[in-house]
Design a protein around this motif. Structure first.
Motif, PDB file in Angstrom:
ATOM      1  N   MET A 187       0.412  -1.027   0.029  1.00  0.00           N
ATOM      2  CA  MET A 187      -0.316   0.131  -0.143  1.00  0.00           C
ATOM      3  C   MET A 187       1.168   1.038  -0.246  1.00  0.00           C
ATOM      4  O   MET A 187       0.178   2.457  -0.228  1.00  0.00           O
ATOM      5  CB  MET A 187      -0.726   0.266   1.060  1.00  0.00           C
ATOM      6  CG  MET A 187      -2.186  -0.255   0.751  1.00  0.00           C
ATOM      7  SD  MET A 187      -2.800  -0.173  -0.809  1.00  0.00           S
ATOM      8  CE  MET A 187      -3.813   1.885   0.153  1.00  0.00           C
ATOM      9  N   LEU A 188       1.701   0.921   0.384  1.00  0.00           N
ATOM     10  CA  LEU A 188       2.761   2.647   0.475  1.00  0.00           C
ATOM     11  C   LEU A 188       3.556   2.714  -0.545  1.00  0.00           C
ATOM     12  O   LEU A 188       3.680   3.759  -1.002  1.00  0.00           O
ATOM     13  CB  LEU A 188       4.357   1.848   1.748  1.00  0.00           C
ATOM     14  CG  LEU A 188       5.237   2.989   2.597  1.00  0.00           C
ATOM     15  CD1 LEU A 188       3.800   4.471   2.815  1.00  0.00           C
ATOM     16  CD2 LEU A 188       6.254   2.791   2.966  1.00  0.00           C
ATOM     17  N   TRP A 216       0.946 -10.380  -2.945  1.00  0.00           N
ATOM     18  CA  TRP A 216       1.180  -9.065  -1.494  1.00  0.00           C
ATOM     19  C   TRP A 216       0.510  -9.741  -0.461  1.00  0.00           C
ATOM     20  O   TRP A 216       1.396  -9.736   1.167  1.00  0.00           O
ATOM     21  CB  TRP A 216       2.297  -7.881  -1.406  1.00  0.00           C
ATOM     22  CG  TRP A 216       3.016  -6.761  -0.547  1.00  0.00           C
ATOM     23  CD1 TRP A 216       2.451  -6.688  -0.222  1.00  0.00           C
ATOM     24  CD2 TRP A 216       4.215  -7.686  -0.084  1.00  0.00           C
ATOM     25  NE1 TRP A 216       3.904  -6.306   0.980  1.00  0.00           N
ATOM     26  CE2 TRP A 216       4.740  -6.800   0.408  1.00  0.00           C
ATOM     27  CE3 TRP A 216       4.854  -8.800  -0.767  1.00  0.00           C
ATOM     28  CZ2 TRP A 216       5.728  -7.309   0.546  1.00  0.00           C
ATOM     29  CZ3 TRP A 216       5.874  -8.814  -0.250  1.00  0.00           C
ATOM     30  CH2 TRP A 216       6.654  -8.338   0.416  1.00  0.00           C
ATOM     31  N   GLY A 217      -0.596  -8.988  -0.094  1.00  0.00           N
ATOM     32  CA  GLY A 217      -2.037  -8.918   1.237  1.00  0.00           C
ATOM     33  C   GLY A 217      -1.307 -10.225   1.359  1.00  0.00           C
ATOM     34  O   GLY A 217      -1.677 -10.829   2.974  1.00  0.00           O
ATOM     35  N   ALA A 275       5.902  -8.738   6.637  1.00  0.00           N
ATOM     36  CA  ALA A 275       5.836  -7.528   6.069  1.00  0.00           C
ATOM     37  C   ALA A 275       4.427  -6.887   5.321  1.00  0.00           C
ATOM     38  O   ALA A 275       4.423  -5.573   4.932  1.00  0.00           O
ATOM     39  CB  ALA A 275       7.124  -7.345   5.621  1.00  0.00           C
ATOM     40  N   ALA A 276       3.858  -7.188   4.865  1.00  0.00           N
ATOM     41  CA  ALA A 276       3.111  -6.956   4.097  1.00  0.00           C
ATOM     42  C   ALA A 276       1.440  -6.285   5.090  1.00  0.00           C
ATOM     43  O   ALA A 276       0.548  -5.869   4.788  1.00  0.00           O
ATOM     44  CB  ALA A 276       1.752  -8.463   3.054  1.00  0.00           C
ATOM     45  N   LEU A 334      -4.522  -4.626   4.676  1.00  0.00           N
ATOM     46  CA  LEU A 334      -5.210  -4.071   4.023  1.00  0.00           C
ATOM     47  C   LEU A 334      -4.915  -3.797   2.695  1.00  0.00           C
ATOM     48  O   LEU A 334      -6.019  -3.645   1.764  1.00  0.00           O
ATOM     49  CB  LEU A 334      -4.615  -2.724   4.902  1.00  0.00           C
ATOM     50  CG  LEU A 334      -4.943  -1.289   3.636  1.00  0.00           C
ATOM     51  CD1 LEU A 334      -5.754  -1.004   3.426  1.00  0.00           C
ATOM     52  CD2 LEU A 334      -3.865  -0.050   3.828  1.00  0.00           C
ATOM     53  N   ASN A 335      -3.778  -4.616   1.929  1.00  0.00           N
ATOM     54  CA  ASN A 335      -3.448  -5.368   0.858  1.00  0.00           C
ATOM     55  C   ASN A 335      -4.286  -5.726   0.165  1.00  0.00           C
ATOM     56  O   ASN A 335      -4.437  -5.730  -1.030  1.00  0.00           O
ATOM     57  CB  ASN A 335      -2.076  -5.472   0.678  1.00  0.00           C
ATOM     58  CG  ASN A 335      -0.963  -4.806   0.904  1.00  0.00           C
ATOM     59  OD1 ASN A 335      -1.023  -3.801   0.911  1.00  0.00           O
ATOM     60  ND2 ASN A 335       0.051  -5.220   2.233  1.00  0.00           N
TER      61      ASN A 335
END
Lengths: 575, 79
Positions: A346-347, B21-22, B28-29, B37-38
């Protein structure tokens, strides 16, 4: 563990591979769009004017994205933390009414006259010297704006990720150069639309997550009622100067709501250009009005995180405002909030949105610059009678020059820190006199070429004088105001509560002087153009656009009125 | 060129990256948030990309239908 490192100088981060991947994908798309448009960009008309073929929603989103550069994301979050909901004045007072006015009343002349630029309209309505004056001042202003945009981007990336400042400037410049050279105005505007959605998807979750963290809207109100009740109101403290902005309600209405905002939105070619290239009159007139709809809601995305950031600070746990030399460093509010809440991934998306916004802000200015340079400066002087291929080539040279000059200006801008004030100062000088000239030129037949030119010169001179003799309490006499007083060894004639108040009054003085001088000179010396010559250039001599074939809700006056009603409601609700 | 096409493609790709990625990114994700959130925002981004792609395709299909009918095939050109 991914942990933000807060340093005394600000905030810094460690990006993961996924963040770089997102950044790379975005850049690849932006450059790809430029190359895909290459075959549609063969004539100067296509390069500078997108062949006047774009639909209203594209031009509308590009219209607001062109302005979403340095000013907005960082500056508005900073002001949100510093001033609170009053910052929304820059939207609900300082943008919406002017955008609706442009669409409903001014676009019929801008679009109908087939002028290719704002200076060219001035040439048609008045004369060559008025156009020359506007072309040169506009050229200088766009280069400095895009330079500031580049500087903020490079500085931000330098601090956040640690990339070299100069390297950042060079890399972003090369990307912008590639897609503008290949696809001209169309690729700049398509990228602006892309950037609009990047910002919505990259930054909007921040406001939601931050609000959630503080216990929703009620939690925010409860907290601020104790620590900073002023921050919850947009108008309540404005009967005097005892409010965060240091400006009375009439200063806000006249200075920001009328002179500065109408001057910016209605005469700045980087904006108006987006509407001028729409596919037909209806789309051209709807452009700023369609743009006004998301613009009205943007405070929730850009100001709210700043407001929450201020409310969260002070309890010693969770988020704290970054500081610099012991005072809050508001310009770091947005990056530090992103860093605090967003995980990697998200960043990367948010950072890409930030970079996208700065780059398209620069591209918007560069595409306006190359058009004004080629059509209004080059073609009207040394390049008279040159063929289309020559003009297209000249436009590409101007693009390269514009970007190089912006880079040079970025190094100059590196010495200043309050970007918003400097930008508004420039707009106060350039746009306020111009708006007075347009108001008289578009809506009266009597305003003459002589009146317009004299008004512009004297109005701009008056702005310089006022700036030279006024200063904000927080600033010593000098570059930020009062330099003439300082030079003459005298105290400043005008002392204002804040820099913002100084800017508002500067613009108001410039506007009023230009307006009066233009009016008086025009009335004394008489008209120099007949009604026939002014047909299509002055409101009363322009046929009203036919809109009966358009759906009722999409007619500019109807849609514009709806937008205004919502804007008034927002002002009332957040009183 | 219809801008909805590249917008659709870009957000489909970005949505896929975020969701992947989530799911696979581990600590880290996840970050400090109590929800993924990802993954969820990635899904929202993906849906937006899909919607844009759908509208771009629909417009392209309508366009090619108009072109292929040409002149004299009896279909109304005023559409």
């Amino acid at each position: 563990m991914f942990a933000p490192i807060l340093m005394s100088s600000g905030v810094s981060i460690q990006l993961q591979a996924v963040d770089y991947l997102i950044l790379a994908v975005y850049f690849a798309f932006v450059i790809g769009i430029g190359f895909a448009l290459q075959r549609h960009t063969r004539t100067s008309d296509e390069f500078f004017l997108s062949g006047r073929s774009l639909p209203g929603w594209v031009t509308g989103l590009a219209f607001i994205s062109a302005n979403l550069g340095a000013q907005e994301l960082i500056g508005m979050a900073a002001s949100g933390a510093q001033y609170g909901i009053m910052t929304a004045h820059f939207y609900w007072v300082g943008a919406i009414p002017a955008m609706v006015f442009l669409g409903v009343f001014m676009m019929p002349m801008y679009y109908g006259s087939k002028a290719r630029s704002v200076p060219e309209y001035l040439k048609l309505r008045f004369d060559e010297r008025t156009r020359a004056f506007n072309s040169y001042s506009f050229a200088i202003m766009t280069i400095s704006s895009s330079g500031i945009s580049m500087h903020v981007l490079a500085d931000l990336i330098n601090r956040l990720i640690g990339w070299d400042y100069t390297l950042c400037l060079v890399v972003t410049s090369v990307i912008i150069l590639l897609y503008v050279l290949k696809g001209g105005l169309t690729s700049a505007m398509y990228t602006e639309v892309l950037q609009f959605f990047m910002i919505v998807f990259g930054i909007a979750p921040l406001a939601w997550i931050a609000l959630r963290d503080i216990g929703g809207w009620d939690g925010l109100v409860a907290k601020l009622t104790v620590t900073k009740p002023d921050a919850l109101h947009s108008w309540a403290g404005t009967s005097g100067t005892e409010n965060a902005m240091g400006v009375e309600w009439y200063g806000i209405l006249i200075g920001l709501g009328f002179v500065l905002s109408f001057g910016y939105w209605c005469t700045n070619f980087a904006e108006v250009q987006r509407a001028m290239v729409a596919k037909d009159m209806g789309a051209a007139r709807r452009t700023p009005i369609i743009g006004a709809i998301p613009k009205m809601l943007f405070p929730a995305v850009v100001i709210l995180p700043g407001l929450v950031a201020f409310a969260l600070t002070g309890d010693g746990q969770g988020y704290e405002l970054p500081t610099k030399d012991g005072v809050p460093n508001y310009n770091q509010v947005l990056p530090s909030m992103l860093l605090h809440y967003f995980p990697s991934g998200m960043l990367g998306l948010a950072l890409t949105a930030l970079m996208a916004s700065f780059m398209s802000g620069t591209a918007a200015n560069v595409t306006a610059f190359n058009t004004v340079w080629t059509y209004d400066i080059y073609q009207s002087t040394i390049g008279r009678g040159k063929d289309d291929a020559h003009l297209l080539r000249m436009g590409k040279y101007a693009t390269v020059f514009g970007i190089l000059a912006s880079m040079a200006f970025a190094f100059v801008a590196a010495q200043y820190n309050n970007i918003l004030s400097i930008l508004q100062l420039i707009f106060g000088f350039v746009n306020a006199p111009l708006f007075a000239t347009f108001l008289l030129g578009m809506f009266t037949r009597r305003s003459s070429s002589r009146g317009a030119f004299t008004g512009l010169i004297i109005g701009t001179f008056a702005a310089l004088l006022y700036h030279g003799f006024s200063h904000a309490v927080e600033n010593p006499l000098g570059m930020k105001g009062g330099w003439l007083a300082q030079l003459l060894g005298q105290p400043a004639a005008f002392t204002l509560g804040t820099e913002l108040a100084q800017t508002f009054w500067l613009a108001t003085v410039a506007f009023s002087v230009t307006f009066l001088v233009n009016l008086i000179v025009s009335l004394v010396t008489g008209r120099d153009k007949t009604d026939a010559e002014l047909s299509g250039l002055v409101y009363s001599l322009t046929p009203k656009p036919i809109e009966t074939h358009e759906p009722f809700l999409l007619r500019p006056a109807v849609l514009g009125s709806l937008v205004l009603v919502v804007a008034i409601f927002l002002n009332w609700y957040f009183w | 060129m219809d801008i909805r096409k590249p917008i659709g493609q870009l957000f489909l790709i970005l949505g896929t990256i975020l969701m992947a990625w989530g799911i696979f990114g581990g600590e880290a994700a996840a970050g400090k948030l109590p929800f993924n959130l990802n993954l969820w925002w990635g899904a929202a981004v993906f849906l937006f990309g899909a919607a844009m792609t759908y509208y771009a395709r629909r417009a392209a299909a309508a366009e090619s239908a108009r072109e292929s009918c040409g002149t004299g095939c009896g279909c109304s050109k005023s559409q």
